[in-house]
Design a protein around this motif. Structure first.
Motif, PDB file in Angstrom:
ATOM      1  N   MET A   1       0.850  -1.076   0.083  1.00  0.00           N
ATOM      2  CA  MET A   1       0.026  -0.147  -0.183  1.00  0.00           C
ATOM      3  C   MET A   1       0.754   1.423  -0.179  1.00  0.00           C
ATOM      4  O   MET A   1       1.803   1.233   0.752  1.00  0.00           O
ATOM      5  CB  MET A   1      -0.821  -0.192   1.102  1.00  0.00           C
ATOM      6  CG  MET A   1      -1.896   1.250   1.389  1.00  0.00           C
ATOM      7  SD  MET A   1      -2.718   1.116   2.879  1.00  0.00           S
ATOM      8  CE  MET A   1      -1.942   0.402   4.042  1.00  0.00           C
ATOM      9  N   LYS A   2       0.661   2.153  -0.661  1.00  0.00           N
ATOM     10  CA  LYS A   2       1.426   3.542  -0.909  1.00  0.00           C
ATOM     11  C   LYS A   2       0.197   4.613  -0.336  1.00  0.00           C
ATOM     12  O   LYS A   2      -0.902   4.520  -0.852  1.00  0.00           O
ATOM     13  CB  LYS A   2       1.410   3.754  -2.498  1.00  0.00           C
ATOM     14  CG  LYS A   2       2.223   5.077  -2.777  1.00  0.00           C
ATOM     15  CD  LYS A   2       2.440   5.308  -4.220  1.00  0.00           C
ATOM     16  CE  LYS A   2       2.935   6.706  -4.396  1.00  0.00           C
ATOM     17  NZ  LYS A   2       2.900   6.899  -5.828  1.00  0.00           N
ATOM     18  N   LEU A   3       1.110   5.316   0.413  1.00  0.00           N
ATOM     19  CA  LEU A   3       0.185   6.683   0.874  1.00  0.00           C
ATOM     20  C   LEU A   3       0.756   7.865   0.287  1.00  0.00           C
ATOM     21  O   LEU A   3       2.067   7.926   0.216  1.00  0.00           O
ATOM     22  CB  LEU A   3       0.471   6.774   2.337  1.00  0.00           C
ATOM     23  CG  LEU A   3      -0.374   5.728   3.236  1.00  0.00           C
ATOM     24  CD1 LEU A   3      -0.155   5.949   4.736  1.00  0.00           C
ATOM     25  CD2 LEU A   3      -1.713   5.310   2.785  1.00  0.00           C
ATOM     26  N   LYS A  51      -4.597   1.743  -7.607  1.00  0.00           N
ATOM     27  CA  LYS A  51      -5.751   1.805  -7.596  1.00  0.00           C
ATOM     28  C   LYS A  51      -6.242   2.635  -6.281  1.00  0.00           C
ATOM     29  O   LYS A  51      -5.829   2.026  -5.228  1.00  0.00           O
ATOM     30  CB  LYS A  51      -6.634   0.528  -7.657  1.00  0.00           C
ATOM     31  CG  LYS A  51      -8.086   0.637  -7.355  1.00  0.00           C
ATOM     32  CD  LYS A  51      -8.827  -0.782  -7.556  1.00  0.00           C
ATOM     33  CE  LYS A  51     -10.429  -0.561  -7.242  1.00  0.00           C
ATOM     34  NZ  LYS A  51     -10.714  -0.934  -6.099  1.00  0.00           N
ATOM     35  N   MET A  52      -7.103   3.584  -6.182  1.00  0.00           N
ATOM     36  CA  MET A  52      -7.273   4.089  -4.892  1.00  0.00           C
ATOM     37  C   MET A  52      -8.331   3.228  -3.821  1.00  0.00           C
ATOM     38  O   MET A  52      -9.233   2.566  -4.291  1.00  0.00           O
ATOM     39  CB  MET A  52      -8.278   5.514  -5.056  1.00  0.00           C
ATOM     40  CG  MET A  52      -8.842   6.240  -3.784  1.00  0.00           C
ATOM     41  SD  MET A  52      -9.626   7.958  -4.224  1.00  0.00           S
ATOM     42  CE  MET A  52     -10.890   7.239  -5.238  1.00  0.00           C
ATOM     43  N   ILE A  53      -7.839   3.053  -2.739  1.00  0.00           N
ATOM     44  CA  ILE A  53      -8.513   2.307  -1.916  1.00  0.00           C
ATOM     45  C   ILE A  53      -9.096   2.871  -0.638  1.00  0.00           C
ATOM     46  O   ILE A  53      -9.523   2.355   0.341  1.00  0.00           O
ATOM     47  CB  ILE A  53      -7.611   1.011  -1.484  1.00  0.00           C
ATOM     48  CG1 ILE A  53      -6.025   1.364  -0.859  1.00  0.00           C
ATOM     49  CG2 ILE A  53      -7.186   0.258  -2.647  1.00  0.00           C
ATOM     50  CD1 ILE A  53      -5.424   0.319  -0.121  1.00  0.00           C
ATOM     51  N   GLY A  54      -8.741   4.385  -0.204  1.00  0.00           N
ATOM     52  CA  GLY A  54      -8.986   5.094   1.064  1.00  0.00           C
ATOM     53  C   GLY A  54      -8.319   6.281   0.797  1.00  0.00           C
ATOM     54  O   GLY A  54      -7.475   6.649  -0.010  1.00  0.00           O
ATOM     55  N   GLY A  83      -6.100  -2.555   7.453  1.00  0.00           N
ATOM     56  CA  GLY A  83      -5.061  -1.617   8.072  1.00  0.00           C
ATOM     57  C   GLY A  83      -5.094  -0.299   7.206  1.00  0.00           C
ATOM     58  O   GLY A  83      -4.229   0.657   7.400  1.00  0.00           O
ATOM     59  N   VAL A  84      -5.946  -0.286   6.187  1.00  0.00           N
ATOM     60  CA  VAL A  84      -5.888   1.182   5.513  1.00  0.00           C
ATOM     61  C   VAL A  84      -6.148   2.264   6.272  1.00  0.00           C
ATOM     62  O   VAL A  84      -5.439   3.176   6.284  1.00  0.00           O
ATOM     63  CB  VAL A  84      -6.998   1.110   4.135  1.00  0.00           C
ATOM     64  CG1 VAL A  84      -6.820   2.116   3.314  1.00  0.00           C
ATOM     65  CG2 VAL A  84      -6.340  -0.181   3.380  1.00  0.00           C
ATOM     66  N   GLY A  85      -7.321   2.153   6.873  1.00  0.00           N
ATOM     67  CA  GLY A  85      -7.790   3.218   7.769  1.00  0.00           C
ATOM     68  C   GLY A  85      -6.737   3.592   8.909  1.00  0.00           C
ATOM     69  O   GLY A  85      -6.417   4.740   8.899  1.00  0.00           O
ATOM     70  N   TYR A  89      -4.698   7.300   9.157  1.00  0.00           N
ATOM     71  CA  TYR A  89      -4.821   7.966  10.738  1.00  0.00           C
ATOM     72  C   TYR A  89      -3.435   8.312  10.886  1.00  0.00           C
ATOM     73  O   TYR A  89      -2.713   9.301  11.249  1.00  0.00           O
ATOM     74  CB  TYR A  89      -5.466   7.362  11.552  1.00  0.00           C
ATOM     75  CG  TYR A  89      -7.183   7.597  11.681  1.00  0.00           C
ATOM     76  CD1 TYR A  89      -7.620   8.491  12.358  1.00  0.00           C
ATOM     77  CD2 TYR A  89      -8.001   7.059  10.651  1.00  0.00           C
ATOM     78  CE1 TYR A  89      -8.874   8.963  12.639  1.00  0.00           C
ATOM     79  CE2 TYR A  89      -9.214   7.384  10.773  1.00  0.00           C
ATOM     80  CZ  TYR A  89      -9.869   8.052  11.629  1.00  0.00           C
ATOM     81  OH  TYR A  89     -10.975   8.642  11.438  1.00  0.00           O
ATOM     82  N   GLU A  90      -2.378   7.229  11.030  1.00  0.00           N
ATOM     83  CA  GLU A  90      -1.076   7.274  11.390  1.00  0.00           C
ATOM     84  C   GLU A  90      -0.208   8.342  10.611  1.00  0.00           C
ATOM     85  O   GLU A  90       0.577   9.085  11.258  1.00  0.00           O
ATOM     86  CB  GLU A  90      -0.617   5.978  11.489  1.00  0.00           C
ATOM     87  CG  GLU A  90      -1.085   5.190  12.736  1.00  0.00           C
ATOM     88  CD  GLU A  90      -0.567   3.889  12.890  1.00  0.00           C
ATOM     89  OE1 GLU A  90       0.081   3.368  12.041  1.00  0.00           O
ATOM     90  OE2 GLU A  90      -0.828   3.150  13.960  1.00  0.00           O
ATOM     91  N   LYS A  91      -0.773   8.399   9.550  1.00  0.00           N
ATOM     92  CA  LYS A  91       0.255   9.269   8.730  1.00  0.00           C
ATOM     93  C   LYS A  91      -0.427  10.871   9.023  1.00  0.00           C
ATOM     94  O   LYS A  91       0.419  11.751   8.887  1.00  0.00           O
ATOM     95  CB  LYS A  91       0.210   8.895   7.128  1.00  0.00           C
ATOM     96  CG  LYS A  91       0.909   9.719   6.192  1.00  0.00           C
ATOM     97  CD  LYS A  91       2.529   9.689   6.322  1.00  0.00           C
ATOM     98  CE  LYS A  91       3.008  10.627   5.304  1.00  0.00           C
ATOM     99  NZ  LYS A  91       4.291  10.911   5.526  1.00  0.00           N
TER     100      LYS A  91
END
Length: 158
Positions: A1-3, A51-54, A83-85, A89-91
């Motif tokens: 996952m990339k933020l 692909k956007m997931i959140g 773990g996406v949410g 939040y952590e970022k």
């Protein structure tokens, strides 16, 4: 996952999925280029294989210089519980801390029990209120339009 930060060109894709991910009709001025232009450092998007997931969207309080506010978080239903949410939040916490904020606030509807549990697991406390709904302290008419909300607060440092 990339933020990554939400970019103005992401606004159309967010509008396309918002109602489906929310589970009912959802529209907001935040899903616009002007919001991203002004609040980019507090607007994050999660992707998997492009692909956007959140996403999470918030802002730094102008009135309370120690605070940031999370306005909306949405995760693709297929990705919930993975773990996406939490990652978003952590970022958000890290970004706002770098920007000098120590207190994070957000709200949810009192009927959203999973959201209340999720926020508690992330270390949020529920702000006391004079009223309760189903035993949960609730601010009545929080938004001035009749919306009741559970008000959360998290201190990044004690």
């Amino acid at each position: 996952m990339k933020l990554r930060y939400i970019e103005t060109e992401d606004c159309g894709a967010i509008l396309e999925v918002a109602s489906d991910w929310w589970g009912s009709n959802y529209s907001s001025d935040m899903f616009s280029k002007w919001f991203i232009n002004h609040f980019r450092e507090t607007c994050l998007l999660a992707e998997e294989n492009g692909k956007m997931i959140g996403f999470i969207m918030g802002f730094l309080s102008q009135t309370k210089p120690d605070e940031a506010y999370i306005r909306i978080v949405m995760v693709d239903p297929a990705w919930r519980g993975k773990g996406v949410g939490r990652a978003l939040y952590e970022k958000f916490f890290k970004n706002t801390e770098v920007l000098g904020r120590n207190t994070i606030r957000c709200v949810t509807a009192p009927r959203k029990k999973d959201s209340i549990t999720f926020h508690a697991r992330l270390g949020f406390s529920i702000e006391p209120q004079e009223q309760e709904i189903d035993g949960i302290p609730t601010c009545l008419n929080y938004d001035g339009r009749g919306g009741n909300r559970v008000v959360f607060k998290k201190l990044l440092h004690n």
